[in-house]
Motif scaffolding. Structure first.
Motif, PDB file in Angstrom:
ATOM      1  N   ASN A 143       0.698  -1.151   0.037  1.00 14.25           N
ATOM      2  CA  ASN A 143       0.009   0.099   0.030  1.00 14.25           C
ATOM      3  C   ASN A 143       0.710   1.200  -0.112  1.00 14.25           C
ATOM      4  O   ASN A 143       0.815   2.209  -0.637  1.00 14.25           O
ATOM      5  N   LEU A 144       1.948   1.136   0.721  1.00 20.47           N
ATOM      6  CA  LEU A 144       2.840   2.328   0.659  1.00 20.47           C
ATOM      7  C   LEU A 144       3.618   2.576  -0.570  1.00 20.47           C
ATOM      8  O   LEU A 144       3.415   3.703  -0.931  1.00 20.47           O
ATOM      9  N   VAL A 145       3.947   1.681  -1.279  1.00 23.64           N
ATOM     10  CA  VAL A 145       4.517   1.610  -2.661  1.00 23.64           C
ATOM     11  C   VAL A 145       3.441   1.975  -3.595  1.00 23.64           C
ATOM     12  O   VAL A 145       3.616   3.091  -4.629  1.00 23.64           O
ATOM     13  N   TYR A 146       2.204   1.342  -3.603  1.00 28.60           N
ATOM     14  CA  TYR A 146       1.238   1.966  -4.283  1.00 28.60           C
ATOM     15  C   TYR A 146       0.904   3.448  -4.499  1.00 28.60           C
ATOM     16  O   TYR A 146       0.983   4.095  -5.355  1.00 28.60           O
ATOM     17  N   PRO A 176       2.804  -3.537 -14.015  1.00 30.43           N
ATOM     18  CA  PRO A 176       3.641  -2.979 -15.242  1.00 30.43           C
ATOM     19  C   PRO A 176       2.803  -1.777 -15.611  1.00 30.43           C
ATOM     20  O   PRO A 176       3.120  -0.874 -16.396  1.00 30.43           O
ATOM     21  N   GLU A 177       1.749  -1.576 -14.905  1.00 28.76           N
ATOM     22  CA  GLU A 177       0.799  -0.108 -14.982  1.00 28.76           C
ATOM     23  C   GLU A 177       1.831   0.878 -14.550  1.00 28.76           C
ATOM     24  O   GLU A 177       1.355   2.187 -14.980  1.00 28.76           O
ATOM     25  N   CYS A 212       5.419   3.695 -16.702  1.00 29.23           N
ATOM     26  CA  CYS A 212       5.590   4.960 -16.940  1.00 29.23           C
ATOM     27  C   CYS A 212       6.154   6.025 -15.938  1.00 29.23           C
ATOM     28  O   CYS A 212       6.897   6.781 -16.379  1.00 29.23           O
ATOM     29  N   VAL A 213       6.379   5.532 -14.819  1.00 23.95           N
ATOM     30  CA  VAL A 213       7.174   6.292 -13.783  1.00 23.95           C
ATOM     31  C   VAL A 213       8.643   5.713 -13.332  1.00 23.95           C
ATOM     32  O   VAL A 213       9.302   6.307 -12.545  1.00 23.95           O
ATOM     33  N   SER A 214       9.079   4.659 -14.216  1.00 24.15           N
ATOM     34  CA  SER A 214      10.376   4.173 -13.842  1.00 24.15           C
ATOM     35  C   SER A 214      11.319   5.183 -14.599  1.00 24.15           C
ATOM     36  O   SER A 214      11.100   5.312 -15.786  1.00 24.15           O
TER      37      SER A 214
END
Length: 96
Positions: free
Chosen positions: A54-57, A85-86, A89-91
């Protein structure tokens, strides 16, 4: 289960409180638009409840909204981003 996550810019953390225990995802800002998600802490007493996920999400949703890029600086974040994989886009392209 979903937990309320707050952004603490001064402490450079995404935090939540579960059963009176502070849980957090520590980050470092390495460039104006790049965050390194470097460390997750969840006390043993409240583990296995999906708190780290939840923190990572929430951190990744924040990154999407703010047009930030993320360096998955710890193994948990790396594995989360592989499974979701959604959030490609932020990687941060140079870190992948």
């Amino acid at each position: 289960m979903s937990y309320t996550v707050r952004l603490d810019m001064a402490g450079k953390r995404f935090t939540t409180i579960v059963d009176g225990k502070e849980c957090y995802l520590q980050f470092k800002q390495v460039a104006p638009q790049v965050l390194d998600l470097e460390y997750i802490f969840v006390p043993e007493e409240v583990r296995a409840r999906g708190i780290a996920s939840n923190l990572v999400y929430n951190a990744l949703i924040f990154a999407q909204k703010e047009h930030l890029e993320i360096i998955p600086g710890c193994e948990f974040v790396q594995n989360y981003m592989i499974k979701h994989p959604e959030f490609r886009c932020v990687s941060w392209k140079e870190a992948v």
